[in-house]
Enzyme design. Structure first.
Site, PDB file in Angstrom:
ATOM      1  N   HIS A  82       7.031   3.384 -13.773  1.00  0.00           N
ATOM      2  CA  HIS A  82       7.188   2.241 -14.706  1.00  0.00           C
ATOM      3  C   HIS A  82       6.870   2.765 -16.110  1.00  0.00           C
ATOM      4  CE1 HIS A  82       7.358  -1.775 -16.123  1.00  0.00           C
ATOM      5  NE2 HIS A  82       6.237  -2.275 -15.643  1.00  0.00           N
ATOM      6  N   HIS A 124      17.201   2.693 -12.806  1.00  0.00           N
ATOM      7  CA  HIS A 124      16.519   1.432 -13.071  1.00  0.00           C
ATOM      8  C   HIS A 124      16.848   0.463 -11.959  1.00  0.00           C
ATOM      9  CE1 HIS A 124      15.176  -2.146 -15.249  1.00  0.00           C
ATOM     10  NE2 HIS A 124      14.477  -1.303 -15.972  1.00  0.00           N
ATOM     11  N   ASP A 165      12.889   4.949 -21.244  1.00  0.00           N
ATOM     12  CA  ASP A 165      11.871   5.988 -21.380  1.00  0.00           C
ATOM     13  C   ASP A 165      12.429   7.380 -21.577  1.00  0.00           C
ATOM     14  OD1 ASP A 165       9.595   4.423 -21.197  1.00  0.00           O
ATOM     15  OD2 ASP A 165       9.889   4.197 -19.045  1.00  0.00           O
TER      16      ASP A 165
HETATM   17  N1  ACO Z   1      16.308  10.812 -10.004  1.00  0.00           N
HETATM   18  C1  ACO Z   1      16.949  11.151  -8.871  1.00  0.00           C
HETATM   19  N2  ACO Z   1      17.327  10.269  -7.940  1.00  0.00           N
HETATM   20  C2  ACO Z   1      17.054   8.979  -8.148  1.00  0.00           C
HETATM   21  C3  ACO Z   1      16.381   8.533  -9.321  1.00  0.00           C
HETATM   22  C4  ACO Z   1      16.025   9.497 -10.278  1.00  0.00           C
HETATM   23  N3  ACO Z   1      15.400   9.161 -11.404  1.00  0.00           N
HETATM   24  N4  ACO Z   1      16.227   7.195  -9.273  1.00  0.00           N
HETATM   25  C5  ACO Z   1      16.783   6.792  -8.125  1.00  0.00           C
HETATM   26  N5  ACO Z   1      17.285   7.873  -7.457  1.00  0.00           N
HETATM   27  C6  ACO Z   1      18.026   7.851  -6.191  1.00  0.00           C
HETATM   28  C7  ACO Z   1      17.104   7.611  -5.011  1.00  0.00           C
HETATM   29  O1  ACO Z   1      16.634   8.820  -4.467  1.00  0.00           O
HETATM   30  C8  ACO Z   1      18.024   6.853  -4.085  1.00  0.00           C
HETATM   31  O2  ACO Z   1      18.899   7.786  -3.495  1.00  0.00           O
HETATM   32  P1  ACO Z   1      19.325   7.608  -1.936  1.00  0.00           P
HETATM   33  O3  ACO Z   1      20.126   6.350  -1.890  1.00  0.00           O
HETATM   34  O4  ACO Z   1      20.095   8.840  -1.617  1.00  0.00           O
HETATM   35  O5  ACO Z   1      18.032   7.500  -1.183  1.00  0.00           O
HETATM   36  C9  ACO Z   1      18.870   6.000  -5.014  1.00  0.00           C
HETATM   37  O6  ACO Z   1      18.902   6.730  -6.256  1.00  0.00           O
HETATM   38  C10 ACO Z   1      18.318   4.609  -5.258  1.00  0.00           C
HETATM   39  O7  ACO Z   1      16.958   4.744  -5.681  1.00  0.00           O
HETATM   40  P2  ACO Z   1      15.837   3.676  -5.405  1.00  0.00           P
HETATM   41  O8  ACO Z   1      14.520   4.373  -5.390  1.00  0.00           O
HETATM   42  O9  ACO Z   1      16.203   2.830  -4.217  1.00  0.00           O
HETATM   43  O10 ACO Z   1      15.978   2.764  -6.699  1.00  0.00           O
HETATM   44  P3  ACO Z   1      14.907   1.721  -7.172  1.00  0.00           P
HETATM   45  O11 ACO Z   1      15.663   0.607  -7.785  1.00  0.00           O
HETATM   46  O12 ACO Z   1      13.940   1.379  -6.111  1.00  0.00           O
HETATM   47  O13 ACO Z   1      14.083   2.549  -8.268  1.00  0.00           O
HETATM   48  C11 ACO Z   1      13.297   3.419 -10.294  1.00  0.00           C
HETATM   49  C12 ACO Z   1      14.178   2.355  -9.635  1.00  0.00           C
HETATM   50  C13 ACO Z   1      11.850   3.316  -9.761  1.00  0.00           C
HETATM   51  C14 ACO Z   1      13.259   3.173 -11.805  1.00  0.00           C
HETATM   52  C15 ACO Z   1      13.898   4.820  -9.990  1.00  0.00           C
HETATM   53  O14 ACO Z   1      15.217   4.916 -10.501  1.00  0.00           O
HETATM   54  C16 ACO Z   1      13.028   5.968 -10.535  1.00  0.00           C
HETATM   55  O15 ACO Z   1      12.079   6.387  -9.861  1.00  0.00           O
HETATM   56  N6  ACO Z   1      13.340   6.478 -11.759  1.00  0.00           N
HETATM   57  C17 ACO Z   1      12.531   7.502 -12.373  1.00  0.00           C
HETATM   58  C18 ACO Z   1      11.277   6.892 -12.989  1.00  0.00           C
HETATM   59  C19 ACO Z   1      11.588   6.125 -14.246  1.00  0.00           C
HETATM   60  O16 ACO Z   1      12.287   6.598 -15.141  1.00  0.00           O
HETATM   61  N7  ACO Z   1      11.002   4.923 -14.327  1.00  0.00           N
HETATM   62  C20 ACO Z   1      11.139   4.079 -15.526  1.00  0.00           C
HETATM   63  C21 ACO Z   1      11.933   2.867 -15.223  1.00  0.00           C
HETATM   64  S1  ACO Z   1      12.134   1.937 -16.689  1.00  0.00           S
HETATM   65  C22 ACO Z   1      10.679   1.153 -16.880  1.00  0.00           C
HETATM   66  O17 ACO Z   1       9.942   0.852 -15.990  1.00  0.00           O
HETATM   67  C23 ACO Z   1      10.299   0.858 -18.202  1.00  0.00           C
END
Ligand code: ACO
Length: 428
Positions: free
Chosen positions: A267, A306, A362
């Protein structure tokens, strides 16, 4: 004719009509679906709330597919162009942009509440010299609850208004004190002649000069970053604010919890994680190997993806433009080239394209913060300062919403059935 959803229960052959309002059914309407009269009734299972609306809200609208973000109906692009953080905070909190007089009074009131009680210095002195500023921030915001016992009067609108002003005014001072503590410099008092962002820069960076003069480009850049971070509907930290607030503690205690939820790398801690990731990658040449590792399941591309945006985060677009203005003043952040290359490769790669993973707010914000002179561990704190407006607005909306009660999810129990206690000596 009222819209309904017809559900046929194949277990009993019964049919149910469930009202549909705003394209949504009420989970409680499913409770009537029972196999026999003793049955608890149907529940929904939705870990991480991926398809459950927990409130009706008038504050922020996001269309994740189209990359749209509005505060109270105003597009984020227009606010970033024409508004300032304090005015945007007022809009988020009270629903309308202030008139000129309301805006001046609001800014004046905030300015007059920026000072911290002297005892908070003693509290901060208790932290180690290398304490993470977010830990200090969370603790100090929580401690404010003991300084303002009147804040417990949460159903008194005037008390809520006073705590709102105190919180918005004091969070930059707390952040600045935490920073000055971590670098061993004396705390700087607020300067009432400066803007919200200008005074924050003053409290962070003033040295021996009689009066600190913020650079106008950096002051505006920080203010726009504050606008972009002010609210984002039902994210993890806002959900924490509403959830904690639903048991009716004072807003300082609830906000400390919200800030703790923001701290995690998934987050508001992501901006810090992005900078550490870019530093670790080290050069543009190493980007393809890094992307390959991410695709192979070794970690995530921080600042990408996201829960709601399945296209480019509109805030990231604005931040990219601000970065250019800031770098004209500070010189280019050397990590920018790595970030641009990472974005270029990721946006062409099927792994990221098929999962709709785009840069989020971010991805570029940390590069700006670093260029302005903030150490990496201050980044989540810089997020918490403006989000305070959103947290309070959402808290107030929750408290005054007759639909809301103490937040209390259900569970599906999957543990053992009843069994009898066995004395320690008889256990195998
Ligand atoms: N890098 C690589 N793969 C990713 C990423 C990433 N940043 N984000 C999601 N994925 C992949 C997952 O591995 C998953 O793949 P799969 O279907 O093969 O298993 C798919 O994309 C879906 O991911 P989820 O985890 O189900 O997506 P969710 O909606 O739960 O997560 C989140 C959203 C937490 C923001 C995620 O994209 C992440 O961890 N991003 C990196 C951290 C980040 O930048 N957070 C800031 C968010 S903005 C904010 O809070 C202000």
């Amino acid at each position: 004719m009222a819209e309904t959803l017809t559900i046929t229960d194949n277990r009993t052959g019964k049919q149910y009509e469930v009202p549909v309002t705003d394209g949504t059914i009420r989970a409680m309407d499913l409770r009537q679906i029972k196999v026999n009269p003793d049955d608890f009734g149907m529940m929904t299972y939705d870990p991480a709330f991926t398809n459950t609306a927990a409130c009706r809200s008038k504050i922020t609208f996001i269309d994740g597919d189209q990359g749209i973000l509005w505060y109270r109906g105003y597009p984020i692009e227009q606010l970033a162009e024409h508004s300032d953080y304090l005015e945007t905070a007022y809009l988020i909190l009270y629903g309308e942009l202030p008139t000129a007089r309301q805006g001046d009074e609001w800014a004046r009131e905030i300015t007059l509440h920026t000072m911290l009680h002297e005892n908070l210095k003693t509290l901060l002195e208790g932290f180690r010299y290398d304490a993470h500023p977010m830990g200090m921030f969370i603790s100090t915001v929580g401690a404010l609850s003991t300084f303002y016992p009147d804040a417990k009067d949460i159903f008194n609108a005037e008390s809520r208004r006073l705590q709102t002003i105190r919180l918005i005014a004091k969070v930059p001072s707390i952040a600045a004190y935490a920073y000055r503590h971590s670098i061993g410099r004396p705390y700087v008092l607020p300067d009432n002649e400066l803007s919200f962002a200008g005074n924050f820069l003053n409290m962070l960076f003033k040295m021996t000069e009689p009066r600190y003069k913020p650079h106008p480009v950096l002051e505006r850049a920080l203010d726009v970053l504050f606008i972009l971070h002010a609210d984002h509907e039902q994210n993890c930290s806002t959900h924490a604010m509403r959830g904690i607030g639903s048991s009716h503690p004072d807003p300082y205690s609830a906000l400390a919890g919200a800030a703790a939820a923001l701290y995690g790398p998934l987050h508001g801690g992501a901006n810090e994680a992005v900078l550490r990731m870019l530093t670790e990658i080290g050069s543009r040449d190493n980007v393809p190997a890094f992307v390959k590792r991410v695709k192979g399941g070794e970690g995530r591309l921080m600042g990408f993806g996201h829960r709601v945006y399945k296209s480019y985060d509109p805030r990231a677009k604005i931040i990219k433009r601000i970065a250019d203005l800031v770098f004209e003043v500070t010189g280019k952040n050397p990590l920018l080239d790595i970030a641009l290359e990472l974005e270029r490769i990721a946006l062409e790669d099927d792994y990221f394209v098929s999962r709709k993973l785009y840069p989020n707010v971010d991805f570029y914000s940390g590069l700006i913060y670093q260029a302005i002179g903030f150490p990496v561990d201050m980044f989540p704190v810089l997020f918490a300062i403006p989000r305070t407006a959103g947290w309070i607005a959402q808290w107030e909306e929750m408290l005054t919403d007759p639909d809301q009660k103490i937040a209390r999810p259900r569970q599906i129990y999957i543990g053992p059935g009843k069994r009898d206690y066995i004395g320690r000596e008889k256990r195998k």
